[in-house]
Design an enzyme around this catalytic site. Structure first.
Site, PDB file in Angstrom:
ATOM      1  N   ASP A   1      -0.080  -1.003  -4.336  1.00 40.82           N
ATOM      2  CA  ASP A   1       0.188  -0.648  -3.017  1.00 40.82           C
ATOM      3  C   ASP A   1      -0.259  -1.692  -2.303  1.00 40.82           C
ATOM      4  O   ASP A   1      -1.121  -2.761  -2.628  1.00 40.82           O
ATOM      5  CB  ASP A   1      -0.480   0.705  -2.651  1.00 40.82           C
ATOM      6  CG  ASP A   1      -0.547   1.126  -1.120  1.00 40.82           C
ATOM      7  OD1 ASP A   1       0.623   0.978  -0.569  1.00 40.82           O
ATOM      8  OD2 ASP A   1      -1.613   1.414  -0.576  1.00 40.82           O
TER       9      ASP A   1
ATOM     10  N   ASP B   1      -1.109  -1.674   1.985  1.00 44.17           N
ATOM     11  CA  ASP B   1      -2.039  -1.218   2.951  1.00 44.17           C
ATOM     12  C   ASP B   1      -3.270  -0.235   2.445  1.00 44.17           C
ATOM     13  O   ASP B   1      -3.050   0.756   1.985  1.00 44.17           O
ATOM     14  CB  ASP B   1      -1.369  -0.559   3.995  1.00 44.17           C
ATOM     15  CG  ASP B   1      -0.280  -1.459   4.749  1.00 44.17           C
ATOM     16  OD1 ASP B   1      -0.655  -2.167   5.294  1.00 44.17           O
ATOM     17  OD2 ASP B   1       0.890  -0.898   4.522  1.00 44.17           O
TER      18      ASP B   1
ATOM     19  N   ASP C   1      -4.279   3.684  -3.020  1.00 43.95           N
ATOM     20  CA  ASP C   1      -5.541   4.237  -2.237  1.00 43.95           C
ATOM     21  C   ASP C   1      -5.249   5.597  -1.645  1.00 43.95           C
ATOM     22  O   ASP C   1      -6.044   6.123  -1.170  1.00 43.95           O
ATOM     23  CB  ASP C   1      -5.949   3.377  -1.325  1.00 43.95           C
ATOM     24  CG  ASP C   1      -4.802   3.307   0.086  1.00 43.95           C
ATOM     25  OD1 ASP C   1      -5.279   3.848   1.126  1.00 43.95           O
ATOM     26  OD2 ASP C   1      -3.685   2.864  -0.100  1.00 43.95           O
TER      27      ASP C   1
END
EC number: 3.1.3.18
Length: 252
Positions: free
Chosen positions: A13, A15, A192
């Site tokens: 991922d 961001d 995250d």
């Protein structure tokens, strides 16, 4: 000791995983809200809205701003505002403003998290193909990767406009695995947020959850990734590589 077996590719991922993009995103959201004479939200609040793409970000921002405006006016003894523009149209206008402002602030408002460049370099040197899967609008992705000097590490990049179904749908991850020429279970996915872990589970990919990202204010362990790490370079021993102790500043 290796924690993962037969991993032939790694996807990430963006961001909250590789980059701290909250300063730029929050600035663009607030500029868009201000342009519509709505209350500004601030970075701490915007962080809880990140992760589902720009359209959802705008919906969350508008919902909050309308409620906040109503609360402020009630506190001041003023009557509520009747919006002549439907919420759906306001979201569209807000998104257009956001895209314009984010294009101006994205690079200066985005920073690599510690150890990201070293970790990506070590994985690439091992011969593992690396992919990127982000819900961020596609036009912003490549320029940002270039500005941060990490574009060179990725053989496959999937932005939010490149697939019909964004994470947590498995399609973006399945597409990356297909382009890498490996089975989903051979591709480790690192993220995250619950969207990342849900997408990995749905695609059949082993997953790593990082504790330092955004994730709507929730602890990543609630999403039950296969492994949880506090730092991205903890990946290296899990894949049979030495742990990198090199320090990186946010601006590297």
């Amino acid at each position: 000791m290796n924690k993962f077996e037969d991993i032939r590719g790694v996807a990430f991922d963006l961001d909250g995983t590789l980059v701290d993009s909250a300063p730029g995103l929050a600035a663009a959201v607030d500029m868009a809200l201000y342009a519509l004479e709505l209350p500004i939200a601030g970075e701490e609040r915007v962080i809880t809205w990140i992760g589902n793409g720009a359209d959802v970000l705008m919906e969350r921002a508008l919902t909050w701003a309308r409620q906040e405006r109503a609360t402020q006016r009630k506190t001041m003894g003023k009557p509520p505002v009747d919006d002549d523009i439907p919420a759906e149209e306001q979201v569209r206008i807000l998104r257009k403003l956001f895209d314009r402002y984010y294009g101006e602030v994205a690079e200066e408002g985005t920073f690599l998290f510690p150890h990201v460049a070293d970790t990506l370099g070590a994985l690439q040197a091992k011969g593992l193909p690396l992919g990127l899967v982000t819900n961020k609008p596609t036009p912003f992705v490549a320029p940002l990767l270039e500005a941060l000097d990490i574009a060179k590490y990725f053989s496959v990049v999937i932005g939010g406009d490149d697939v019909q179904n964004k994470k947590p749908h498995p399609d973006p991850l399945l597409l990356v695995a297909e382009r890498m020429g490996i089975a989903p279970q051979q591709m480790l996915f690192v993220g995250d947020s619950r969207n990342d872990i849900q997408a990995a589970k749905a695609a059949g990919c082993p997953s790593v959850g990082l504790t330092y990202g955004y994730n709507y204010g929730e602890a990543i362990d609630l999403s039950q990734p296969d492994v949880i790490y506090q730092s991205i370079n903890d990946l290296l021993p899990a894949l049979g590589l030495p742990h990198s102790e090199n320090q990186e500043s946010k601006n590297d």
